[in-house]
Write an enzyme that holds these catalytic residues in place. Structure first.
Site, PDB file in Angstrom:
ATOM      1  N   LYS A  60      29.554  57.477  48.476  1.00  0.00           N
ATOM      2  CA  LYS A  60      30.685  57.214  47.560  1.00  0.00           C
ATOM      3  C   LYS A  60      30.217  57.323  46.113  1.00  0.00           C
ATOM      4  O   LYS A  60      30.424  56.431  45.279  1.00  0.00           O
ATOM      5  CB  LYS A  60      31.292  55.842  47.797  1.00  0.00           C
ATOM      6  CG  LYS A  60      31.941  55.658  49.150  1.00  0.00           C
ATOM      7  CD  LYS A  60      33.424  55.880  49.094  1.00  0.00           C
ATOM      8  CE  LYS A  60      34.124  55.692  50.420  1.00  0.00           C
ATOM      9  NZ  LYS A  60      33.496  55.007  51.486  1.00  0.00           N
ATOM     10  N   GLN A 173      41.465  49.327  60.476  1.00  0.00           N
ATOM     11  CA  GLN A 173      42.370  49.335  59.322  1.00  0.00           C
ATOM     12  C   GLN A 173      43.813  49.660  59.711  1.00  0.00           C
ATOM     13  O   GLN A 173      44.681  49.768  58.847  1.00  0.00           O
ATOM     14  CB  GLN A 173      41.872  50.332  58.265  1.00  0.00           C
ATOM     15  CG  GLN A 173      40.623  49.855  57.548  1.00  0.00           C
ATOM     16  CD  GLN A 173      40.244  50.815  56.420  1.00  0.00           C
ATOM     17  OE1 GLN A 173      40.699  50.707  55.297  1.00  0.00           O
ATOM     18  NE2 GLN A 173      39.433  51.786  56.771  1.00  0.00           N
ATOM     19  N   PRO A 177      44.654  56.247  66.723  1.00  0.00           N
ATOM     20  CA  PRO A 177      43.927  57.499  66.947  1.00  0.00           C
ATOM     21  C   PRO A 177      44.891  58.671  67.098  1.00  0.00           C
ATOM     22  O   PRO A 177      45.900  58.559  67.790  1.00  0.00           O
ATOM     23  CB  PRO A 177      43.173  57.237  68.258  1.00  0.00           C
ATOM     24  CG  PRO A 177      43.063  55.760  68.363  1.00  0.00           C
ATOM     25  CD  PRO A 177      44.292  55.206  67.700  1.00  0.00           C
TER      26      PRO A 177
HETATM   27  P1  XMP Z   1      36.158  51.099  60.088  1.00  0.00           P
HETATM   28  O1  XMP Z   1      35.225  50.106  60.671  1.00  0.00           O
HETATM   29  O2  XMP Z   1      37.234  50.489  59.230  1.00  0.00           O
HETATM   30  O3  XMP Z   1      35.227  51.974  59.119  1.00  0.00           O
HETATM   31  O4  XMP Z   1      36.724  52.075  61.094  1.00  0.00           O
HETATM   32  C1  XMP Z   1      35.754  52.948  58.290  1.00  0.00           C
HETATM   33  C2  XMP Z   1      34.655  53.676  57.623  1.00  0.00           C
HETATM   34  O5  XMP Z   1      35.205  54.636  56.746  1.00  0.00           O
HETATM   35  C3  XMP Z   1      34.940  54.297  55.388  1.00  0.00           C
HETATM   36  N1  XMP Z   1      36.216  54.345  54.721  1.00  0.00           N
HETATM   37  C4  XMP Z   1      36.513  55.185  53.746  1.00  0.00           C
HETATM   38  N2  XMP Z   1      35.796  56.120  53.138  1.00  0.00           N
HETATM   39  N3  XMP Z   1      37.690  56.696  51.844  1.00  0.00           N
HETATM   40  C5  XMP Z   1      36.395  56.862  52.168  1.00  0.00           C
HETATM   41  O6  XMP Z   1      35.740  57.725  51.574  1.00  0.00           O
HETATM   42  C6  XMP Z   1      38.447  55.773  52.438  1.00  0.00           C
HETATM   43  O7  XMP Z   1      39.625  55.648  52.166  1.00  0.00           O
HETATM   44  C7  XMP Z   1      37.833  54.979  53.423  1.00  0.00           C
HETATM   45  N4  XMP Z   1      38.315  54.015  54.201  1.00  0.00           N
HETATM   46  C8  XMP Z   1      37.283  53.634  54.995  1.00  0.00           C
HETATM   47  C9  XMP Z   1      34.334  52.937  55.350  1.00  0.00           C
HETATM   48  O8  XMP Z   1      33.342  52.890  54.348  1.00  0.00           O
HETATM   49  C10 XMP Z   1      33.754  52.821  56.739  1.00  0.00           C
HETATM   50  O9  XMP Z   1      32.471  53.400  56.793  1.00  0.00           O
END
Ligand code: XMP
Length: 218
Positions: A60, A173, A177
């Protein structure tokens, strides 16, 4: 179906999980907590357990090009792609990072929007500007939120088929799927739904099955 597993926990040994999922997933995304907690060499150790698929360092990045390159250089030999934020712009930032990654044969993935509710406060408002950056920069991939499939659809319409869209936000979140892939994404990124399961392989297979069923209906 296209599934990338997010590995984030710094205090978890993921080696056997990686080995267990290797033949059924399309890659792994290594989060900052994992890389900072375990050290970048851990990426190499994990990869030695599954040398196939796409390995992504989710750094990021959001800095000047010089610093983004320094940060990237610490881990890039162990991965295929690196994630950076789009709002920093091209000149003196993403342009330099892309050139650096290109020279190493690695991929740049740019965050177009995010999956959490707060993305509406700033990210969604800035989306047209960020898409201008992405349109000009032409990174290999972008990140767009599975939690808001309409954002994915509008990005796909705007950028066309040449960009790869990766969508986090499935499971923990709230997105189901397959919803992001139906909306135009190429990969869904799933973390806790799989990694927190007592049986990660069964959980990953269930995600793939749900993706398949969802796609038949979209
Ligand atoms: P979970 O456990 O929520 O993990 O399935 C999600 C993973 O994705 C990343 N994440 C994001 N990365 N933009 C991103 O670049 C996003 O909107 C975003 N939302 C979640 C988070 O860091 C984790 O690794």
């Amino acid at each position: 179906m296209s599934l990338i597993v997010a590995l984030d926990s710094p205090d978890r040994e993921f080696g056997s999980l990686v080995e267990d999922l290797c033949d059924i997933v399309d890659g792994f995304k290594l989060g900052l907590p994992l890389l900072m907690g375990r050290g970048v060499d851990y990426a190499a150790r994990l990869r030695s357990r599954c040398n196939r698929g796409l390995w992504i360092a989710d750094l990021k990045l959001a800095d000047i090009g010089h610093v983004m390159k320094l940060t990237t250089s610490l881990v890039v030999e162990h991965v295929d792609a690196v994630i950076a934020h789009g709002f920093v712009g091209i000149q003196g930032a993403l342009g330099e990072l892309k050139e650096f990654l290109n020279s190493l044969g690695k991929k740049l993935v740019v965050v177009a929007s995010m999956s959490h509710p707060g993305a509406r406060e700033v990210y969604d408002k800035a989306l047209p500007l960020i898409l201008n950056v992405i349109g000009e920069l032409e990174p290999w991939g972008i990140v767009a939120p599975a939690t808001r499939p309409q954002v994915i659809t509008s990005i796909r319409e705007r950028l066309g088929d040449s960009v790869t869209i990766l969508s986090p936000g499935v499971g923990a979140q709230g997105a189901e799927p397959g919803a992001a892939i139906c909306a135009g994404a190429d990969y869904e990124i799933v973390g806790r739904l799989i990694t927190s399961s007592n049986d990660p392989r069964a959980a990953a297979l269930a995600v793939k099955d749900a993706q398949k069923q969802r796609l038949q209906a979209c």
